[in-house]
Design a protein around this motif. Sequence first.
Motif, PDB file in Angstrom:
ATOM      1  N   LEU A   1      25.311  35.430 -12.424  1.00  0.00           N
ATOM      2  CA  LEU A   1      23.932  35.729 -12.825  1.00  0.00           C
ATOM      3  C   LEU A   1      23.859  37.006 -13.655  1.00  0.00           C
ATOM      4  O   LEU A   1      23.105  37.091 -14.631  1.00  0.00           O
TER       5      LEU A   1
ATOM      6  N   LEU B   1      16.259  40.338 -11.786  1.00  0.00           N
ATOM      7  CA  LEU B   1      17.590  39.997 -11.283  1.00  0.00           C
ATOM      8  C   LEU B   1      17.838  40.685  -9.946  1.00  0.00           C
ATOM      9  O   LEU B   1      18.371  40.077  -9.017  1.00  0.00           O
TER      10      LEU B   1
ATOM     11  N   LEU C   1      16.068  38.690  -7.303  1.00  0.00           N
ATOM     12  CA  LEU C   1      16.778  37.445  -7.030  1.00  0.00           C
ATOM     13  C   LEU C   1      18.020  37.694  -6.184  1.00  0.00           C
ATOM     14  O   LEU C   1      18.275  36.979  -5.206  1.00  0.00           O
TER      15      LEU C   1
ATOM     16  N   ASN D   1      21.732  28.788 -13.971  1.00  0.00           N
ATOM     17  CA  ASN D   1      20.514  28.040 -13.624  1.00  0.00           C
ATOM     18  C   ASN D   1      20.699  27.254 -12.337  1.00  0.00           C
ATOM     19  O   ASN D   1      19.770  27.162 -11.525  1.00  0.00           O
TER      20      ASN D   1
ATOM     21  N   ARG E   1      20.320  29.667  -9.510  1.00  0.00           N
ATOM     22  CA  ARG E   1      18.898  30.028  -9.317  1.00  0.00           C
ATOM     23  C   ARG E   1      18.147  28.949  -8.553  1.00  0.00           C
ATOM     24  O   ARG E   1      17.241  29.233  -7.773  1.00  0.00           O
TER      25      ARG E   1
END
Length: 120
Positions: A19, A42, A45, A114, A117
């Motif tokens: 990431l 970020l 996350l 992705n 995520r």
Amino acid sequence: MPESQEARNPTWSRDELILTLDLYLQFKGNPPGKTSKNIVELSDLLNKMGAQIANRKADFRNPNGVYMKVMNFRRFDPTYISQGKKGLQRGGKLEEDVWHDFAADPHRLSETANAIRLIV
């Protein structure tokens, strides 16, 4: 506990580094500042990803640490190095592995990031 013996945050995982590299490459080696929306998002996350980690410190994956980790990738970036610069030299072997696995294929990196995520 003396500061020198204070528990450290856990080593960055491969998913976290994927990431982080994705962000680095999105900005073509010139990442936004440590208080930018991108770095803060970020950080948020990564904190969600690490929510189950026991004994993590209050500064776990904070924007400053995330920014520093993003900047660690500069040491592998041939564009940056060709300017006579070195980037941040401290970092782990896994950063180098992630760079070699993904830097030459940003599309694959983006797809992998992705997918990570989606499961957070």
